[in-house]
Each structure stands twice: as C-alpha cells, then as structure tokens.
Design a protein around this motif. Sequence first.
Motif, mmCIF file in Angstrom:
data_model
loop_
_atom_site.group_PDB
_atom_site.id
_atom_site.type_symbol
_atom_site.label_atom_id
_atom_site.label_comp_id
_atom_site.label_asym_id
_atom_site.label_seq_id
_atom_site.Cartn_x
_atom_site.Cartn_y
_atom_site.Cartn_z
ATOM 1 N N LYS A 21 6.716 -12.688 -57.398
ATOM 2 C CA LYS A 21 6.773 -11.902 -56.191
ATOM 3 C C LYS A 21 6.187 -12.936 -55.363
ATOM 4 O O LYS A 21 6.517 -12.190 -54.027
ATOM 5 C CB LYS A 21 5.305 -10.958 -56.692
ATOM 6 N N MET A 22 5.404 -13.561 -55.105
ATOM 7 C CA MET A 22 5.489 -14.715 -54.186
ATOM 8 C C MET A 22 6.811 -15.222 -53.553
ATOM 9 O O MET A 22 6.948 -15.692 -52.406
ATOM 10 C CB MET A 22 4.497 -15.888 -54.815
ATOM 11 N N VAL A 23 7.505 -15.823 -54.596
ATOM 12 C CA VAL A 23 8.554 -16.113 -53.818
ATOM 13 C C VAL A 23 9.771 -15.215 -53.587
ATOM 14 O O VAL A 23 10.104 -15.402 -52.040
ATOM 15 C CB VAL A 23 9.392 -17.007 -55.163
ATOM 16 N N SER A 24 9.787 -14.162 -53.636
ATOM 17 C CA SER A 24 9.824 -13.167 -52.903
ATOM 18 C C SER A 24 9.349 -12.571 -51.343
ATOM 19 O O SER A 24 10.912 -12.117 -51.070
ATOM 20 C CB SER A 24 10.402 -11.425 -53.716
ATOM 21 N N THR A 25 8.601 -12.699 -51.018
ATOM 22 C CA THR A 25 8.420 -13.238 -49.768
ATOM 23 C C THR A 25 8.074 -14.243 -49.017
ATOM 24 O O THR A 25 8.212 -14.563 -47.869
ATOM 25 C CB THR A 25 6.722 -12.932 -50.109
ATOM 26 N N GLY A 26 9.283 -15.584 -49.636
ATOM 27 C CA GLY A 26 9.229 -16.561 -49.042
ATOM 28 C C GLY A 26 9.536 -17.532 -49.816
ATOM 29 O O GLY A 26 8.276 -17.397 -50.376
ATOM 30 N N GLN A 27 10.585 -18.344 -50.072
ATOM 31 C CA GLN A 27 10.504 -19.551 -50.489
ATOM 32 C C GLN A 27 9.828 -20.540 -50.128
ATOM 33 O O GLN A 27 8.784 -21.094 -50.723
ATOM 34 C CB GLN A 27 11.964 -19.949 -50.823
ATOM 35 N N SER A 35 3.562 -27.956 -45.614
ATOM 36 C CA SER A 35 4.426 -27.038 -45.503
ATOM 37 C C SER A 35 3.752 -26.686 -47.035
ATOM 38 O O SER A 35 3.350 -28.032 -48.226
ATOM 39 C CB SER A 35 5.934 -27.689 -45.409
ATOM 40 N N LEU A 36 4.848 -25.601 -47.672
ATOM 41 C CA LEU A 36 4.839 -25.136 -49.134
ATOM 42 C C LEU A 36 6.528 -24.834 -49.659
ATOM 43 O O LEU A 36 6.684 -24.138 -49.099
ATOM 44 C CB LEU A 36 3.829 -23.540 -49.706
ATOM 45 N N THR A 37 6.929 -24.930 -50.490
ATOM 46 C CA THR A 37 7.802 -24.627 -51.109
ATOM 47 C C THR A 37 7.151 -24.226 -52.716
ATOM 48 O O THR A 37 7.141 -25.597 -53.345
ATOM 49 C CB THR A 37 8.865 -26.265 -51.044
#
Length: 77
Positions: A21-27, A35-37
Amino acid sequence: MAWITLEEARENLKMWLMAEKMVSTGQAYTIGTRSLTRVNLAEIAERIDFWRNQVAALENDGKRASYRVFRGVPRDL
C-alpha cells in the motif's frame, strides 16, 4: 515448520501488505535533504506470496490427517 509460528507468519504477511500500500502511494520522495526510496513492487509481491504460502501451510499443518494404508495377504498355513 517449527521455525515460525502462525501468528508471526500472519504478522509478516500483514506487514508486507502494508508495504504494498505504501509503495502504491509513491516509490520515492524527498523532503529537504532527506530522501526515502521504498522496495521494488515486484520484490514485495514475491514476499507476499511467500508469507501467504507460509500462513496456509501453518494453518493446514494441524488439519492434515495422515492415513496409512496397509495391505495384508491372507495365508492358510
């Protein structure tokens, strides 16, 4: 499978579903100098499949009945 309990497997599955779910909002994103990847979505899907299989195996572990078949040959001695 004594290396993990059913509760732990369910918790890990829930964690990977949240990660999806978190990745679907932004990678990736950047705020100021930080920064967060996040992990690749394909990797997350593999882990979700793994933990679903672990949960299923642990749930079915106690339900499986082991049947043994014996064959006898009657003899007249």
